[in-house]
Design an enzyme around this catalytic site. Structure first.
Site, PDB file in Angstrom:
ATOM      1  N   ARG A  98       0.825  -1.213   0.000  1.00  0.00           N
ATOM      2  CA  ARG A  98       0.000   0.000   0.000  1.00  0.00           C
ATOM      3  C   ARG A  98       0.854   1.256   0.000  1.00  0.00           C
ATOM      4  O   ARG A  98       1.763   1.403   0.790  1.00  0.00           O
ATOM      5  CB  ARG A  98      -0.886   0.030   1.255  1.00  0.00           C
ATOM      6  CG  ARG A  98      -1.537  -1.283   1.562  1.00  0.00           C
ATOM      7  CD  ARG A  98      -2.182  -1.295   2.946  1.00  0.00           C
ATOM      8  NE  ARG A  98      -3.279  -0.354   3.088  1.00  0.00           N
ATOM      9  CZ  ARG A  98      -3.889  -0.110   4.240  1.00  0.00           C
ATOM     10  NH1 ARG A  98      -3.474  -0.724   5.350  1.00  0.00           N
ATOM     11  NH2 ARG A  98      -4.878   0.747   4.296  1.00  0.00           N
ATOM     12  N   MET A 109      -2.534   7.246  -5.549  1.00  0.00           N
ATOM     13  CA  MET A 109      -1.425   6.330  -5.809  1.00  0.00           C
ATOM     14  C   MET A 109      -1.927   4.896  -5.712  1.00  0.00           C
ATOM     15  O   MET A 109      -3.105   4.657  -5.627  1.00  0.00           O
ATOM     16  CB  MET A 109      -0.285   6.638  -4.857  1.00  0.00           C
ATOM     17  CG  MET A 109       0.334   7.988  -5.170  1.00  0.00           C
ATOM     18  SD  MET A 109       1.635   8.401  -4.044  1.00  0.00           S
ATOM     19  CE  MET A 109       0.799   8.321  -2.504  1.00  0.00           C
ATOM     20  N   ARG A 582      -9.344  54.242  -3.204  1.00  0.00           N
ATOM     21  CA  ARG A 582      -8.904  54.738  -4.520  1.00  0.00           C
ATOM     22  C   ARG A 582      -9.800  55.907  -4.899  1.00  0.00           C
ATOM     23  O   ARG A 582     -10.989  55.912  -4.574  1.00  0.00           O
ATOM     24  CB  ARG A 582      -9.039  53.649  -5.575  1.00  0.00           C
ATOM     25  CG  ARG A 582      -8.258  52.403  -5.307  1.00  0.00           C
ATOM     26  CD  ARG A 582      -8.533  51.385  -6.415  1.00  0.00           C
ATOM     27  NE  ARG A 582      -7.938  50.093  -6.121  1.00  0.00           N
ATOM     28  CZ  ARG A 582      -8.500  49.172  -5.345  1.00  0.00           C
ATOM     29  NH1 ARG A 582      -9.688  49.388  -4.786  1.00  0.00           N
ATOM     30  NH2 ARG A 582      -7.890  48.025  -5.128  1.00  0.00           N
ATOM     31  N   THR A 789       1.639  45.867  -3.055  1.00  0.00           N
ATOM     32  CA  THR A 789       2.380  44.671  -3.460  1.00  0.00           C
ATOM     33  C   THR A 789       2.025  44.206  -4.866  1.00  0.00           C
ATOM     34  O   THR A 789       2.759  43.401  -5.432  1.00  0.00           O
ATOM     35  CB  THR A 789       2.161  43.532  -2.450  1.00  0.00           C
ATOM     36  OG1 THR A 789       0.766  43.387  -2.210  1.00  0.00           O
ATOM     37  CG2 THR A 789       2.867  43.845  -1.140  1.00  0.00           C
ATOM     38  N   ASN A 790       0.917  44.691  -5.428  1.00  0.00           N
ATOM     39  CA  ASN A 790       0.645  44.312  -6.825  1.00  0.00           C
ATOM     40  C   ASN A 790       1.695  44.928  -7.741  1.00  0.00           C
ATOM     41  O   ASN A 790       2.334  44.247  -8.537  1.00  0.00           O
ATOM     42  CB  ASN A 790      -0.743  44.783  -7.271  1.00  0.00           C
ATOM     43  CG  ASN A 790      -1.848  44.114  -6.499  1.00  0.00           C
ATOM     44  OD1 ASN A 790      -1.633  43.104  -5.836  1.00  0.00           O
ATOM     45  ND2 ASN A 790      -3.042  44.678  -6.572  1.00  0.00           N
TER      46      ASN A 790
HETATM   47  P1  ADP Z   1      -6.048   4.066  -0.219  1.00  0.00           P
HETATM   48  O1  ADP Z   1      -4.945   4.888   0.349  1.00  0.00           O
HETATM   49  O2  ADP Z   1      -6.336   4.381  -1.635  1.00  0.00           O
HETATM   50  O3  ADP Z   1      -7.241   4.022   0.682  1.00  0.00           O
HETATM   51  P2  ADP Z   1      -5.260   1.541   0.874  1.00  0.00           P
HETATM   52  O4  ADP Z   1      -3.822   1.220   0.933  1.00  0.00           O
HETATM   53  O5  ADP Z   1      -5.863   2.016   2.137  1.00  0.00           O
HETATM   54  O6  ADP Z   1      -5.483   2.566  -0.298  1.00  0.00           O
HETATM   55  O7  ADP Z   1      -5.968   0.232   0.352  1.00  0.00           O
HETATM   56  C1  ADP Z   1      -7.110   0.144  -0.458  1.00  0.00           C
HETATM   57  C2  ADP Z   1      -8.161  -0.733   0.189  1.00  0.00           C
HETATM   58  O8  ADP Z   1      -7.659  -2.015   0.465  1.00  0.00           O
HETATM   59  C3  ADP Z   1      -8.626  -0.154   1.496  1.00  0.00           C
HETATM   60  O9  ADP Z   1     -10.017  -0.263   1.581  1.00  0.00           O
HETATM   61  C4  ADP Z   1      -7.985  -1.021   2.513  1.00  0.00           C
HETATM   62  O10 ADP Z   1      -8.757  -1.087   3.672  1.00  0.00           O
HETATM   63  C5  ADP Z   1      -7.863  -2.354   1.822  1.00  0.00           C
HETATM   64  N1  ADP Z   1      -6.712  -3.092   2.333  1.00  0.00           N
HETATM   65  C6  ADP Z   1      -5.450  -2.655   2.346  1.00  0.00           C
HETATM   66  N2  ADP Z   1      -4.638  -3.550   2.964  1.00  0.00           N
HETATM   67  C7  ADP Z   1      -5.403  -4.568   3.354  1.00  0.00           C
HETATM   68  C8  ADP Z   1      -5.145  -5.776   4.061  1.00  0.00           C
HETATM   69  N3  ADP Z   1      -3.934  -6.076   4.483  1.00  0.00           N
HETATM   70  N4  ADP Z   1      -6.184  -6.595   4.286  1.00  0.00           N
HETATM   71  C9  ADP Z   1      -7.420  -6.269   3.830  1.00  0.00           C
HETATM   72  N5  ADP Z   1      -7.735  -5.157   3.177  1.00  0.00           N
HETATM   73  C10 ADP Z   1      -6.732  -4.291   2.930  1.00  0.00           C
HETATM   74 MG    MG Z   2      -7.126   3.678   2.563  1.00  0.00          MG
END
Ligand code: ADP
Ligand code: MG
Ligand code: MG
Length: 902
Positions: A98, A109, A582, A789-790
């Site tokens: 993640r 991301m 002004r 400042t403009n």
């Molecule tokens: P975002 O930052 O986009 O929320 P996450 O990293 O939190 O992304 O993950 C996307 C989804 O996957 C979230 O709903 C999260 O709860 C779930 N998730 C992430 N890691 C796990 C895990 N180890 N087990 C179960 N669900 C997960």
């Molecule tokens: Mg999340």
């Protein structure tokens, strides 16, 4: 605990090793997972790869030395703790990989779930799940899909088509109807798609999957949408993301499993209570993506009371611990609750104020901290108008009020179209079934966002709240047809370009343009709504925090106002005087005639006659303004723009002359004007005959204005009022200019005020760089400085504002030459340095020299903090920005006082 590190640079932290203050290194998600772990909450075990590793990777294109070994060591520890090995064919450990940067960037991301599954471990996973083949194959197909899309850039639609195809073959539209065999077939189809697009088979080696996923998360920091989001949110581009490797838990194991999102208070209104969404038998990605419709979190009480009570207990503990609204992601695996994420939650502007007020009441934070936690941008949002719903308008649909505000505009169905129309100056409402990260540009361009699916935690809702943009989500009465660019609702069809209105507070959707009225907060500032009597928690919180800001701030806040009405309004909004009045408008309207006579005068007598006619008119204007600001200082700027701006444009005069000649009329006056315009033409009017230069060239012009000001002040005082005029000379670059004007002005003032007791200050704008650099000399002739400042920005950078913003600022922003236009927020390093020099040298020459700023920067939050730090006495801004400047001046004061306890 992790194995002993063998290299000196530590790139990987076990959850037990981190804490919430390590966001720079571990990202927000990693730091908070560590914090929850250490609080004893049930977090699946895992580890975090630091943002430093990411930065090193992005800089060199390869993993830094030692990272692979450290990952191996932490993985080994994780495996031993779990009693399972990653991807073991018989009893596999699976992990999620993640992303998680210092600042939350929802959905921007990448995250890959179920890493460790392959053709063999899928069988082991099924066994682990008590022979649940369907679950195992569903997890596997999700891995190939997510991995393919995020790690290997396989187009996501290909997988979606294959899934649709499988459902069609089965005669269903619901994923849950696909059985193990269907999903096994789908995995085959996915693998073919994967191989076709990548030229290789789907990787079966678990550690290779992990390494490629980590790398993909690193790279997702520089994905286009992440870059766009950072620019919008002003998040620095060089922070990098951390990567969290977390043991998987499964919400999709059956009806006793599920996944959800929870808030400890309502992120839209700030109200206390239980807010969130729950989805049974699903993995977390399904909720965030808004793909399936969720149920309100309260229903979990009925579904699984034990987990529900446990969750509520953790929510209370987290809120107490963080002393703020927290949002939470959780998953229930066969009745066992797991906490997957928490953070101090994003919230609307209204909720920010309400929650800060509540936390003070609850004794969790002090008023200083409450002031610190809100900001001027939020306050500005609360001052936007709201819909006036006292007549005819009936909503056609009601969704979730996901992000408040009142937005009307033309319907568009795609991000690109939103951007196009917005660039043409249209207000647009982006309508989608649900949004995804690729819609970001359209969301930025739109006035509001409307979706037919997803709750308060859908992508659209989260991103819109972050941007302070009006959003209604999950209006499921809407049947949205994006390809055909229309939606139907209540038997009506709305096509692209039709106007609708959405209310992000109530969630209501209206056809047509609904008229608007002032918000409650504006009514409060206007004095038509009494905070002490009101039962509106928002108004009470705003009142309380504003009162505290006023007590704390050192900067005075004045307003830019040219008329008595503006002055009166700004005064109600808390302005402590006028910083810039002004006088240009005092030469406009039916007075143009007099200006023309002034310009065309062929003798001193003609000129004096024109000025003499202007005098009583201007005096009357000043009387009104002084009365509106009775008891408070009023800075009047002598006429600044070039005089030819008061004449008709050249082309128009040329046509007039030609037409009149054709008709045989007398064209003497038109011809004289035309000649004057030709004579007065300037290549660079901004740098031409204007400001003090006019006063030195046109005899009697400034004298008339000085006399009007002094006479008006005397008249007000004679009437029992009090007036504190400050005469400001524009565009001064040399002390001699100011001395010349001052000598003449002092004579007039002495003659007019007599023994009335009126005191008139004379000062100058500092807006030409030379003035800033010779401020010590100029201060000898000035009782105050007001930074324009403009102009200081224009001349400091050599930018012509009207030309450069459209011509190339986009490119400068893109290249990072500046992060924000220097006309919006003061360039502290360059232009700000001129301000600093002038302030220091001016005060050294004349202790007690009054210092203020009257450019538009006076109402910009960051600039207010800068002006506070330079030690100015006041900022001046447009009436509607006055409350914003008051608030920010208070925040600046507590922040420099070091009382920030966050
Ligand atoms: P975002 O930052 O986009 O929320 P996450 O990293 O939190 O992304 O993950 C996307 C989804 O996957 C979230 O709903 C999260 O709860 C779930 N998730 C992430 N890691 C796990 C895990 N180890 N087990 C179960 N669900 C997960
Ligand atoms: Mg999340
Ligand atoms: Mg100026």
């Amino acid at each position: 605990m992790a194995a002993q590190e063998t290299v000196d640079h530590k790139y990987v932290y076990d959850f037990a090793e981190g804490n919430k203050d390590l966001k720079d290194l571990l990202g927000g998600k990693g730091a908070n997972l560590a914090e929850m772990t250490n609080l004893g909450l049930p977090v699946p075990p895992g580890f975090t790869i630091t943002t430093e590793a990411c930065k090193a990777y992005l800089a060199t294109g390869r993993e830094p030395d030692g990272l692979a070994d450290q990952i191996a060591a932490h993985l080994d520890a994780l495996e031993r703790g779990m009693g399972r090995r990653l991807g073991d064919p018989d009893d596999p450990l699976l992990v999620s990989v993640r992303s998680g940067a210092k600042f939350s960037m929802p959905g921007m991301m990448e995250t890959v779930l179920n890493v460790g599954l392959n053709d063999r471990s899928v069988v082991g996973l099924s066994a682990q799940a008590g022979g649940n083949d369907r679950f195992a194959w569903d997890s596997y197909r999700r891995l190939i899909q997510m991995f393919g899309k995020t790690v290997c850039d396989v187009p996501g639609e290909e997988f979606e088509h294959a899934l649709d195809e499988a459902k069609r073959a089965k005669g269903t539209t619901n994923d849950l109807d696909l059985d193990a065999d269907d999903l096994r077939g789908l995995v085959d189809a996915y693998k073919k798609i994967f191989a076709k697009h990548t030229g290789r088979e789907f990787p079966q080696e678990p550690r290779e999957q992990l390494d490629l996923a980590v790398r993909a998360v690193f790279e997702s920091w520089n994905a286009e949408r992440a870059i766009v989001y950072r620019r919008q949110e002003r998040i620095p581009a060089d922070l990098g993301t951390a990567v969290n490797v977390v043991a998987m838990v499964f919400g999709n194991l059956g009806p006793d499993s599920g996944t959800g999102v929870a808030f400890t208070r309502d992120p839209a209104s700030g109200a206390q209570g239980i807010y969130g969404d729950y989805l049974a038998n699903a993995q977390g990605e399904d909720v965030v993506a808004g793909i399936r419709n969720t149920v309100p979190l309260q229903e979990l009480e009925r579904i699984d009371k034990t987990s529900y009570d446990e969750l509520l207990d953790y929510m209370a503990r987290l809120e107490e611990h963080y002393r703020d609204l927290c949002d939470i992601e959780f998953t229930i695996e066969r009745g066992k609750l797991w906490m997957l994420q928490t953070r101090v939650g994003k919230r609307t502007a209204a909720a920010a104020f309400v929650i800060a007020g509540q936390l003070v009441d609850e004794g969790l934070i002090e008023l200083d901290e409450a002031l610190h936690r809100v900001n001027g941008a939020q306050l500005a949002q609360l001052m936007f108008p709201r819909f006036r719903l006292d007549h005819e308008f009936e909503p056609v649909a009601k969704g979730v009020g996901a992000s408040p505000g009142a937005a009307s505009g033309k319907v568009v169905f795609s991000s690109d179209r939103a951007v196009e129309l917005a660039a043409e100056g249209e207000s647009v409402i982006l309508v989608r079934r649900e949004t995804n990260p690729d819609d970001l540009n359209g969301m930025i361009a739109a006035k509001g966002i409307l979706t037919s699916r997803g709750g308060k935690t859908s992508h659209a809702a989260v991103v819109a709240r972050g941007m302070g943009k009006t959003c209604v989500s999950g209006a499921d009465e809407l049947d949205v047809n994006v390809p055909q660019r229309r939606f139907t609702v209540a038997g009506k069809t709305v096509t692209e370009g039709d106007v609708i209105s959405i209310d992000g507070t109530t969630g209501k959707v209206y056809l047509g343009e609904v008229p608007v009225m002032p918000s409650e907060v504006v009514q409060y500032f206007e004095g038509t709504l009494d905070a002490e009597q009101s039962d509106d928690p928002l108004v009470r919180a705003v009142h309380r925090i504003m009162t505290h800001a006023d007590q704390r701030r050192r900067l005075a806040v004045r307003t830019n106002a040219d008329t008595a009405e503006d002055a009166a309004r700004a005064r109600r909004f808390g302005a402590g005087g006028i910083g810039l009045c002004r006088t240009e408008h005092m030469f406009l309207g039916d007075r143009r005639e007099l200006v023309e006579r002034l310009i065309l005068a062929r003798s001193d007598e003609e000129r004096d006659a024109a000025l003499g006619a202007l005098l009583p008119l201007q005096r009357a204007d000043f009387v009104d303004i002084f009365k509106a600001m009775d008891g408070l200082p009023v800075t009047v700027r002598l006429i600044d723009p070039p005089l030819h701006e008061f004449l008709p444009p050249l082309e128009q005069l040329a046509v007039n002359v030609a037409v009149a000649q054709e008709r045989g009329e007398d064209v003497a006056k038109e011809e004289a004007l035309l000649a004057a315009v030709r004579r007065m033409h300037e290549e660079n009017p901004m740098l031409g005959l204007r400001g003090v230069r006019l006063g030195l060239v046109i005899p009697g012009l400034f004298a008339m204005q000085v006399r009007a000001i002094a006479e008006a002040a005397v008249a007000v005082v004679r009437d029992g009022g009090s007036a504190f005029p400050e005469i400001m000379v524009p565009l001064v670059g040399a002390v001699q200019e100011l001395e010349t004007v001052r000598a003449e002005a002092e004579k007039i003032i002495a003659e007019v005020v007599g023994d009335s007791g009126v005191e008139v200050l004379i000062g100058t704008m500092i807006e030409v760089p030379r003035a800033a650099l010779t401020a010590g000399q100029i201060a000898e002739a000035a009782e105050f400085f007001s930074f324009g400042t403009n102009d200081l920005t224009q001349m400091g950078w050599g930018f012509s504002r009207d030309d450069v913003e459209a011509a190339f600022f986009w490119r400068y922003l893109e290249l990072g030459i500046f992060g924000i236009s220097p006309f919006e927020s003061i360039d502290a390093e360059g232009v700000g340095r001129l301000v600093r020099i002038a302030a220091e040298e001016g005060r050294a020459a004349r202790p007690g020299l009054k210092l203020g700023v009257c450019g538009e920067h006076g109402g910009d939050p960051d600039s207010v903090h800068f002006f506070h730090s330079v030690g100015l006495d006041y900022v001046s801004c447009s009436p509607f920005r006055v409350p914003v400047a008051r608030l920010e001046a208070g925040r600046a004061a507590i922040e420099t006082a070091g009382s920030d306890s966050r």
